[in-house]
Design a protein around this motif. Structure first.
Motif, short mmCIF file in Angstrom:
data_model
loop_
_atom_site.label_atom_id
_atom_site.label_comp_id
_atom_site.label_asym_id
_atom_site.label_seq_id
_atom_site.Cartn_x
_atom_site.Cartn_y
_atom_site.Cartn_z
N ALA A 130 -29.49 70.99 -23.15
CA ALA A 130 -29.68 71.69 -24.42
C ALA A 130 -30.79 71.05 -25.25
O ALA A 130 -31.37 71.70 -26.12
CB ALA A 130 -28.37 71.71 -25.21
N LEU A 131 -31.05 69.76 -24.98
CA LEU A 131 -32.08 69.05 -25.74
C LEU A 131 -33.46 69.14 -25.10
O LEU A 131 -34.45 68.79 -25.73
CB LEU A 131 -31.69 67.56 -25.88
CG LEU A 131 -30.35 67.27 -26.56
CD1 LEU A 131 -30.13 65.76 -26.60
CD2 LEU A 131 -30.32 67.86 -27.95
N VAL A 132 -33.51 69.59 -23.84
CA VAL A 132 -34.79 69.62 -23.13
C VAL A 132 -35.83 70.48 -23.83
O VAL A 132 -36.99 70.07 -23.99
CB VAL A 132 -34.59 70.06 -21.67
CG1 VAL A 132 -35.94 70.29 -20.98
CG2 VAL A 132 -33.79 69.02 -20.91
N PRO A 133 -35.51 71.71 -24.29
CA PRO A 133 -36.53 72.49 -25.00
C PRO A 133 -37.08 71.78 -26.23
O PRO A 133 -38.29 71.85 -26.51
CB PRO A 133 -35.79 73.78 -25.39
CG PRO A 133 -34.69 73.90 -24.38
CD PRO A 133 -34.27 72.50 -24.10
N LEU A 134 -36.22 71.08 -26.97
CA LEU A 134 -36.70 70.34 -28.14
C LEU A 134 -37.61 69.18 -27.71
O LEU A 134 -38.63 68.92 -28.35
CB LEU A 134 -35.51 69.80 -28.93
CG LEU A 134 -34.56 70.86 -29.52
CD1 LEU A 134 -33.39 70.17 -30.22
CD2 LEU A 134 -35.31 71.76 -30.50
N LEU A 135 -37.24 68.51 -26.63
CA LEU A 135 -38.07 67.41 -26.13
C LEU A 135 -39.42 67.93 -25.63
O LEU A 135 -40.44 67.26 -25.80
CB LEU A 135 -37.34 66.67 -25.01
CG LEU A 135 -36.06 65.91 -25.42
CD1 LEU A 135 -35.34 65.38 -24.19
CD2 LEU A 135 -36.41 64.76 -26.36
N ILE A 136 -39.41 69.12 -25.03
CA ILE A 136 -40.67 69.71 -24.56
C ILE A 136 -41.57 70.05 -25.73
O ILE A 136 -42.80 69.85 -25.68
CB ILE A 136 -40.37 70.96 -23.70
CG1 ILE A 136 -39.74 70.55 -22.37
CG2 ILE A 136 -41.65 71.75 -23.45
CD1 ILE A 136 -39.33 71.71 -21.49
N LEU A 137 -40.98 70.56 -26.81
CA LEU A 137 -41.79 70.86 -28.00
C LEU A 137 -42.45 69.61 -28.55
O LEU A 137 -43.57 69.66 -29.09
CB LEU A 137 -40.91 71.50 -29.07
CG LEU A 137 -40.45 72.94 -28.81
CD1 LEU A 137 -39.50 73.40 -29.91
CD2 LEU A 137 -41.65 73.88 -28.72
N ARG A 138 -41.76 68.47 -28.44
CA ARG A 138 -42.29 67.22 -28.99
C ARG A 138 -43.24 66.51 -28.04
O ARG A 138 -44.29 66.01 -28.44
CB ARG A 138 -41.12 66.29 -29.35
CG ARG A 138 -41.53 64.89 -29.80
CD ARG A 138 -42.39 64.92 -31.05
NE ARG A 138 -42.82 63.59 -31.44
CZ ARG A 138 -43.85 62.93 -30.94
NH1 ARG A 138 -44.61 63.52 -29.99
NH2 ARG A 138 -44.16 61.73 -31.37
N PHE A 139 -42.90 66.49 -26.72
CA PHE A 139 -43.67 65.68 -25.78
C PHE A 139 -44.46 66.50 -24.76
O PHE A 139 -45.17 65.92 -23.94
CB PHE A 139 -42.72 64.74 -25.01
CG PHE A 139 -42.02 63.74 -25.89
CD1 PHE A 139 -42.67 62.59 -26.33
CD2 PHE A 139 -40.71 63.96 -26.29
CE1 PHE A 139 -42.02 61.67 -27.14
CE2 PHE A 139 -40.05 63.04 -27.09
CZ PHE A 139 -40.70 61.89 -27.52
N GLY A 140 -44.31 67.82 -24.78
CA GLY A 140 -45.07 68.64 -23.84
C GLY A 140 -44.30 68.85 -22.53
O GLY A 140 -43.13 68.54 -22.42
N PHE A 141 -45.02 69.36 -21.53
CA PHE A 141 -44.39 69.73 -20.26
C PHE A 141 -44.56 68.67 -19.18
O PHE A 141 -44.40 68.96 -18.00
CB PHE A 141 -44.98 71.06 -19.76
CG PHE A 141 -44.53 72.25 -20.56
CD1 PHE A 141 -43.36 72.91 -20.25
CD2 PHE A 141 -45.29 72.70 -21.63
CE1 PHE A 141 -42.95 74.02 -20.99
CE2 PHE A 141 -44.89 73.80 -22.37
CZ PHE A 141 -43.71 74.45 -22.05
#
Length: 273
Positions: A130-141
């Protein structure tokens, strides 16, 4: 919280010991033959049933089609396997390291557990995907969000089981060490850590498996590389033999994790049995 999870870890540890017959000296040729025969019956039965009932490959391909697709597409899958292993090893190393440090701290300083325990409980009960999309927004893909997710998933498992192991040391052994003038640090390294090794290994094994699941899930959520990405791609293209081939690779990775920690435990913690 730590006691309940520790009981679970202890039960897993007993389960590992009960499975030690796979590498035990008492294994007979008849038992090995029975294991191999059972595997052939299960795989052969699936192959026969799927062909007799003409189940379409896009629903459930037979084992022969899965193996053929895996061999054919393995050169394409191999780079993605490398990406998944890098994410798993990096995140697990970070999470396990922090988890063991926190386990040592809360064992030596009980007040610290009252501060840390609520946050560990949140991490354990929160699905990291559930946190992966937020982490992607912050750190990219790239690698960063996946490594962070793996660390957050594996670290609490290592911490809880390690702390339980540190606490289960016989108080008489600690009292004996104190009577000989051992310091708190010496007691930890000479008494607590060796006696807690079986529980630590169980925590590392559970953390590594949780890390693998989280790594694959994170790759399915976002990014253009990794075995999770292959699962999403093959599923969207209805290439189910390749899809189940990747699932087979992930199953073998999970088995490899178990075998590694089983061998380490057999070498360094066999005295527990």
């Amino acid at each position: 919280m730590s006691d309940e999870t520790g009981v679970v870890g202890s039960n897993v540890g007993k389960g590992l010991q009960s499975l030690s017959s796979f590498g035990g000296s008492g294994q007979t040729r008849l038992e090995i033959a029975a294991i191999i025969a059972t595997a052939f019956l299960v795989i052969g039965g699936m192959e026969l049933a799927l062909r007799v009932f003409e189940v379409p490959h896009y629903i459930l391909p037979p084992p022969s089609a899965i193996v053929t697709a895996l061999v054919t597409d393995f050169p394409l899958i191999l780079p993605h396997l490398g990406h998944t292993i890098v994410v798993l090893l990096s995140g697990f190393a970070i999470g396990a390291g922090i988890g063991m440090i926190l386990a040592a701290v809360i064992t030596q300083f009980p007040f610290a557990e009252k501060i840390i325990a609520p946050y560990i409980l949140i991490l354990v009960t929160t699905p990291m995907l559930a946190l992966v999309p937020l982490l992607i927004l912050r750190f990219g893909f790239g690698y960063e969000p996946r490594i962070i997710a793996v660390a957050l998933a594996s670290g609490p498992m290592v911490m809880i089981n390690s702390a339980t192991g540190f606490r289960r040391v016989d108080s008489q052994k600690i009292a004996l060490a104190r009577s000989y003038g051992a310091s708190t640090l010496q007691i930890f390294w000479k008494v607590r850590a060796p006696m807690a090794l079986p529980m630590i290994l169980v925590g590392l094994m559970i953390g590594a498996i949780f890390g693998l699941l989280t790594a694959v899930g994170a790759e399915m959520v976002g990014g253009g590389f990794g075995l999770g990405n292959r699962l999403t791609t093959y599923s969207s293209m209805i290439q189910m033999p390749q899809f189940f081939g990747v699932v087979l690779i992930l199953s073998l990775l999970g088995i490899l994790i178990y075998v590694i920690f089983f061998l380490i435990g057999k070498r360094w913690a066999s005295w527990e049995a």
